[in-house]
Each structure stands twice: as C-alpha cells, then as structure tokens.
Design a protein around this motif. Structure first.
Motif, PDB file in Angstrom:
ATOM      1  N   ALA A 145     -11.291  -2.346   2.216  1.00 17.78           N
ATOM      2  CA  ALA A 145     -11.075  -2.994   3.745  1.00 17.78           C
ATOM      3  C   ALA A 145     -12.313  -3.071   4.481  1.00 17.78           C
ATOM      4  O   ALA A 145     -13.059  -2.362   4.279  1.00 17.78           O
ATOM      5  CB  ALA A 145      -9.775  -2.116   4.213  1.00 17.78           C
TER       6      ALA A 145
ATOM      7  N   VAL B 192      -7.224  -5.512   5.358  1.00 20.55           N
ATOM      8  CA  VAL B 192      -7.201  -5.147   3.849  1.00 20.55           C
ATOM      9  C   VAL B 192      -7.272  -5.973   2.906  1.00 20.55           C
ATOM     10  O   VAL B 192      -6.470  -6.843   2.734  1.00 20.55           O
ATOM     11  CB  VAL B 192      -5.725  -4.120   3.687  1.00 20.55           C
TER      12      VAL B 192
ATOM     13  N   LEU C 151      -7.952   1.723  -0.954  1.00 14.14           N
ATOM     14  CA  LEU C 151      -7.954   0.518  -0.542  1.00 14.14           C
ATOM     15  C   LEU C 151      -9.513  -0.014  -0.309  1.00 14.14           C
ATOM     16  O   LEU C 151     -10.405   0.809  -0.286  1.00 14.14           O
ATOM     17  CB  LEU C 151      -7.697   0.765   0.959  1.00 14.14           C
TER      18      LEU C 151
ATOM     19  N   ILE D 206       0.783  -1.320  -0.147  1.00 10.20           N
ATOM     20  CA  ILE D 206      -0.140  -0.012  -0.004  1.00 10.20           C
ATOM     21  C   ILE D 206       0.875   0.981   0.156  1.00 10.20           C
ATOM     22  O   ILE D 206       1.806   1.367   0.797  1.00 10.20           O
ATOM     23  CB  ILE D 206      -0.909  -0.115   1.280  1.00 10.20           C
TER      24      ILE D 206
ATOM     25  N   THR E 217      -5.561  -3.421  -2.572  1.00 12.23           N
ATOM     26  CA  THR E 217      -5.312  -1.769  -2.963  1.00 12.23           C
ATOM     27  C   THR E 217      -5.131  -1.817  -4.523  1.00 12.23           C
ATOM     28  O   THR E 217      -4.851  -2.618  -5.220  1.00 12.23           O
ATOM     29  CB  THR E 217      -3.811  -1.886  -2.233  1.00 12.23           C
TER      30      THR E 217
ATOM     31  N   ALA F 169      -1.640  -5.668   0.944  1.00 12.63           N
ATOM     32  CA  ALA F 169      -3.033  -6.296   0.883  1.00 12.63           C
ATOM     33  C   ALA F 169      -3.172  -7.661   1.576  1.00 12.63           C
ATOM     34  O   ALA F 169      -2.269  -8.513   1.276  1.00 12.63           O
ATOM     35  CB  ALA F 169      -3.302  -6.242  -0.737  1.00 12.63           C
TER      36      ALA F 169
END
Length: 336
Positions: free
Chosen positions: A104, A185, A102, A96, A188, A149
C-alpha cells in the motif's frame, strides 16, 4: 525520507538464521525509521477493540484518484476519541483479513497541526506490512481489516491506537496527537498466495525440477542424481510480469528449502502458513544474488552452493550441516 521495514523483527526460518546486519542498511540518509509500527515506538500492549465511527475526518482537497498523492485539509474541531474510518474509494479486490500482508501507499498527517509527517507516494515505494497484532499500529489493524484491495481508506487514529503515551519524537508526533492517514491498498497476500505467470520449461537434467502448481500448496522439488553444482543456480520456474528486483529491495515471498544431499526439507513458509518479508541485504548471498533481477510474480529455483550459503558455519539447531548445498523454490509475491 527512507523508511525502515514495517516488520518489527525478522521473520522465522531462513531469514532469521541468515540475517547478519542491523537496520542501518534500510534507514537511508535521514536516519529516521517509519512511524508505522516499530516495537520500540508502539504501545507496549494492545488496547481493547476500538469503536469504529465515520468521522470527523478532514477533506481530501487534491489528489482524489486512487494512486495519486492526496492533499488533506487541516482538521477543524476536536477529533473523535474513537477510531474514525471512511472508505473513500471502494476497491473490488480480495478482502483484507487479519494476518494478511498488504502492499500500500499511505500519507500521514497530524490532526492538530495539519503537518504531513510521512508519505510513500513521494518515495514511489509502497510499503509491505502485515496486519497483525504487534507488527503494526493497532489503528491500522482495525481500520483496514475487512476492506478490499484497490480501496482508498481514510482514518483518524487516536493516541491509544497509535503510539499512546510514547508518541514518536522522530516525526514530531506527541503523545496527545491524533494521526490522520490515507491508505491506497494495492494488493493483499495470505498464506495461500502463489506465483502468477508463464510456466518455463525445465530442461536441464542436472538441476532440480520444481512443481508448477499455483494453488497455495508447497511445490515439489525433485533432486537429480549426480553432484551438486558448484556455482549459483537461479532459474525461472514460472516467470511473472512484475518489476525486476533490485539488490536493495524488500520482498514478500513464499518459499521452501531442501538439502541437495537427501532432499530433506529444512524450512518452509508453507508449513508455517505464513508468508515472510525481508530485505535482500539481510539474507545469505545466494538469495540476494539469485533473486536480484528476477520479476515479481515469479517462481524461482535457487540452488545455493556452500560458499554463498552457510559454508562451514550452519545455523545452530537446524538440519543444515557444514558445506551443505541448499535448494529453494521461491515465489516472489511483491516488493517495496
């Protein structure tokens, strides 16, 4: 509790020009916005870069797997005045970086009381957020940058990197409160992100042909000879295998728009080197109707006739004229 979009404002380009509603359509029954980073709630100016420390952080007592709703113990003792960050589960996805978007899930809890004030796990709808100054909490920016990620990250954000002296009364967050978050996460995205899927044959000579490159560069759009269609066209160029979009979804996309007449480009996320995220309820009807039902991961050709675009009221200062037919290639990267 239905959150409002993480974005502080509609992005540049088409969405800004097309957006015609207020935020009420994305607020849901509670009327509350997200505690994640509204401009009116966050600190008015960014504090200096924080010192990152490993703790203290409350233990995760249940839901220990990635993707499971975590349960946090009530914090004991005083929180650190610095930004405490711990990678609980290390992912192996893309790293990231600042300005990335993102996707998440997260859960937020107040340090002192142990009260959970928000979580996306129960809503079964991950957030889409841009890791950018002014677009989200400063604590999130610093805690998540450099992570991968697929990671679960726990953090304790002191007030200076959260809502500062304003707090967030809607969620019971006082100016003095340290907030604890657990982030899972999922993915990305950056300016080089493209559609991923199966290339679909483009056999209709009456509609534009779109390039199928997935290298992050803008695909070509070839306008055919002849009159523009009078009805909406929305066809796969690349068909992804993600979930289908609903009319109420917020989406993250790459796109390029050209005029049918002459093929002149009037807008492009590729030129801005920045993705854009918006609610399908905040764009011209051609976009909302054309993208609803399409799959995440896809590239879609959308031809918007005037009645579903701007008609006789084009955006001031743009290259779009009255009664223009608009042609778009849209890569659907994610949804929430």
């Amino acid at each position: 509790m239905r959150r409002r979009s993480i974005l502080l404002a509609l992005p540049a380009g088409l969405v800004t020009l097309a957006g015609c509603g207020d935020d009420s359509s994305d607020k849901g029954k509670s009327g509350k916005s997200s505690p994640s980073g509204d401009a009116s709630s966050a600190a008015p100016s960014a504090p200096p870069s924080p010192k990152l420390v490993e703790g203290p952080l409350p233990a995760i007592t249940a839901g220990g797997k990635f993707g499971e709703k975590p349960t946090l113990a009530k914090s004991s003792g005083d929180p650190s005045k610095d930004l405490a960050v711990k990678t609980v589960i290390a992912g192996n996805g893309a790293t990231i970086a600042e300005n990335d978007y993102l996707q998440a899930h997260y859960l937020g809890q107040i340090w002192a009381s142990g009260k959970v004030f928000d979580n996306t796990f129960d809503r079964k709808a991950p957030i889409l957020m841009q890791l950018k100054q002014g677009a989200t909490l400063e604590g999130w920016r610093y805690a998540l940058a450099g992570k991968k990620a697929g990671s679960r990250v726990e953090m304790a954000i002191p007030p200076a990197y959260g809502f500062a002296e304003q707090g967030n009364p809607q969620f019971g967050i006082k100016a003095s409160d340290t907030m604890v978050f657990v982030f899972d996460v999922q993915a990305t995205f950056n300016a080089k992100s493209s559609a991923k899927g199966k290339v679909v044959a483009q056999n209709d000579s009456a509609v534009p042909k779109v390039g199928t490159n997935t290298d992050g560069k803008a695909p070509s759009i070839e306008i055919p000879d002849g009159d523009a269609p009078t009805k909406l066209v929305a066809e796969y160029v690349i068909e992804g295998d993600g979930p289908e979009l609903k009319a109420t979804d917020t989406v993250l996309v790459q796109y390029k728009g050209v005029l049918w007449e002459g093929g002149k480009e009037f807008d492009s996320t590729y030129k801005r080197s920045d993705l854009t995220s918006f609610s399908l309820q905040q764009v011209v009807k051609g976009w909302s109707q054309g993208l609803t039902g399409k799959k995440v991961g896809s590239r879609v050709l959308v031809v918007v006739p005037p009645k579903l675009g701007y008609g006789d009221n084009p955006p001031s200062g743009s290259d779009i004229k009255k009664d223009s037919t608009l042609v778009f290639t849209v890569d659907i990267l994610a949804k929430s």
